[in-house]
Design an enzyme around this catalytic site. Sequence first.
Site, short mmCIF file in Angstrom:
data_model
loop_
_atom_site.label_atom_id
_atom_site.label_comp_id
_atom_site.label_asym_id
_atom_site.label_seq_id
_atom_site.Cartn_x
_atom_site.Cartn_y
_atom_site.Cartn_z
N GLN A 261 -12.17 3.48 0.09
CA GLN A 261 -11.79 3.96 -1.54
C GLN A 261 -13.06 4.61 -1.78
OE1 GLN A 261 -8.86 4.08 -3.24
NE2 GLN A 261 -10.13 5.47 -4.03
N ARG B 194 -5.71 -4.50 6.02
CA ARG B 194 -5.72 -4.96 4.43
C ARG B 194 -5.48 -6.34 4.40
NH1 ARG B 194 -3.41 -1.50 -0.32
NH2 ARG B 194 -5.41 -0.73 0.02
N ARG C 63 -8.94 10.29 0.64
CA ARG C 63 -8.64 8.93 1.45
C ARG C 63 -8.54 9.35 2.84
NH1 ARG C 63 -7.05 4.18 -0.47
NH2 ARG C 63 -7.64 3.59 1.48
N ASP D 77 -9.69 1.22 -12.74
CA ASP D 77 -8.67 0.56 -11.48
C ASP D 77 -7.89 -0.37 -12.54
OD1 ASP D 77 -7.53 -0.43 -9.51
OD2 ASP D 77 -9.31 -1.47 -8.62
N ASN E 251 -12.89 -5.55 -6.52
CA ASN E 251 -13.17 -5.12 -4.95
C ASN E 251 -13.62 -3.59 -5.00
OD1 ASN E 251 -10.50 -4.06 -5.82
ND2 ASN E 251 -9.68 -5.08 -4.08
N MET F 4 -3.91 -7.08 -6.83
CA MET F 4 -3.10 -7.53 -5.87
C MET F 4 -3.41 -8.98 -5.71
SD MET F 4 -1.94 -4.51 -3.08
CE MET F 4 -3.64 -3.62 -3.14
N SER G 135 0.81 -1.12 0.01
CA SER G 135 -0.04 0.23 0.00
C SER G 135 0.65 1.25 -0.08
CB SER G 135 -1.03 0.07 1.36
OG SER G 135 -1.53 1.27 1.33
N CYS H 84 -8.62 4.96 -8.61
CA CYS H 84 -8.20 4.83 -7.20
C CYS H 84 -6.49 4.87 -7.04
CB CYS H 84 -8.89 3.54 -6.68
SG CYS H 84 -8.39 2.01 -7.57
N LEU H 85 -6.06 4.34 -7.98
CA LEU H 85 -4.45 4.32 -7.92
C LEU H 85 -4.16 3.10 -7.06
CD1 LEU H 85 -3.31 8.05 -7.47
CD2 LEU H 85 -3.56 6.82 -9.71
N ARG I 33 -1.49 4.64 -0.54
CA ARG I 33 -2.20 5.86 -0.08
C ARG I 33 -2.86 5.11 1.39
NH1 ARG I 33 -1.48 6.25 -5.03
NH2 ARG I 33 -1.32 4.06 -4.59
N THR I 34 -3.30 3.93 1.52
CA THR I 34 -3.92 3.50 2.53
C THR I 34 -2.96 3.70 3.95
OG1 THR I 34 -5.25 1.94 1.11
CG2 THR I 34 -5.25 1.64 3.60
N HIS J 289 -13.49 -2.35 -1.10
CA HIS J 289 -12.54 -1.46 -0.63
C HIS J 289 -13.56 -0.27 -0.21
CE1 HIS J 289 -9.17 0.51 -0.17
NE2 HIS J 289 -8.49 0.74 -1.62
N1 CP Z 1 -5.89 3.08 -3.69
C1 CP Z 1 -5.26 2.61 -2.79
O1 CP Z 1 -6.03 1.77 -1.80
O2 CP Z 1 -4.00 2.61 -2.82
P1 CP Z 1 -2.89 1.64 -1.96
O3 CP Z 1 -2.92 0.22 -2.53
O4 CP Z 1 -1.50 2.12 -2.28
O5 CP Z 1 -3.18 1.76 -0.50
N1 NVA Z 2 -8.12 -3.61 -7.29
C1 NVA Z 2 -6.96 -2.90 -6.79
C2 NVA Z 2 -7.27 -1.81 -5.85
C3 NVA Z 2 -5.79 -1.17 -5.51
C4 NVA Z 2 -6.03 -0.09 -4.49
C5 NVA Z 2 -5.99 -4.13 -6.18
O1 NVA Z 2 -7.04 -4.98 -5.16
O2 NVA Z 2 -5.18 -4.36 -6.22
#
Ligand code: CP
Ligand code: NVA
Length: 311
Positions: free
Chosen positions: A133, A103, A290, A222, A161, A227, A52, A262-263, A54-55, A130
């Site tokens: 988000q 997470r 966020r 997205d 998600n 992940m 992660s 959402c990046l 941002r989170t 999520h």
């Molecule tokens: N958008 C988001 O949740 O980013 P991270 O995976 O970097 O936390």
């Molecule tokens: N759908 C993506 C969101 C990342 C913030 C993932 O789960 O990797």
Amino acid sequence: MKRDFLAVTDFSKDEIYETFRIARQLKADVKNGKPHHYFANQTMSMVFAKPSLRTRVSFETGMVQFGGHALYLGPNDISIGKRESVKDIARVISRYNDWIMARLFDHEHMIEFAKYASVPVINGLTDYNHPCQIMADMLTIQEHRGTVEGQKVVFIGDGNNVCNSFLNFAAVVPYHFVLAAPEGYDPDPVTLERAKAAGLSTIEVVRDPIEAARNADVLYTDVWTSMGQEEERQKRLNDFKGFQINRELLSFAKSDALVMHCLPAHYGEEITEEVLDGPHSVVFDEAENRMHAQKAVMVMLANSSGAGINV
Ligand code: CP
Ligand code: NVA
């Protein structure tokens, strides 16, 4: 009684709007340098089974702004379910900390975490959803367009998600949500049906991105490979061809449409760099929000347990 935030549907419509109001106030406080130490000396464990940016940074920074402290526990620190069971981790952390943000891969683990934790648990993403988000995304839409209700939000890509959380939002607040996804990449069927059955929002799942993008207020995307799906990357690169937000697709949306992501972004896959950096993009407002939205969620959870914080 502690209260958790595991899905958008944990909040009522009124609570979602109150969360947005609080978020806007907390954001103004930060901009004006006005301290708001509502959780002075409180601590939060941030449990990450996946990477992660941002989170992690938004929760950790938000906790400091609240006068508290957050601890990062990465994938190799506690080895959830391998070194130690979910329920024991939850029970132990609850003895040290006032808050848990997690997470995880498996959403069932998130539910178990919340069940055994005696302090509030906030879901920072699972394979299923999520919610933080989507609170930030809808706050961003409200800021830029005045309201979320009636807005046509078009998600181009994977019914993943993030998409499931858009559907959960649609079960509580009325708006128009369209997913354009290739065959085989639909959202969770139960979540889709529940959102439709709520009868509040207009919800469509289509196969043609151009048809979807017509008259959109928001074009959202997205990553194609989330992940945990890394071994499917090559197949997904093929399957999602044509599901890219680019200049051409944007031309079908409203002339003042917002572009959101959402990046992290994979330039040249789900979005072009030109569009993400272009005048329609509110991607970095979204990333900033966020933090404000999550802090507002924390105030809501604390107030549900009688904290009486007056923002
Ligand atoms: N958008 C988001 O949740 O980013 P991270 O995976 O970097 O936390
Ligand atoms: N759908 C993506 C969101 C990342 C913030 C993932 O789960 O990797």
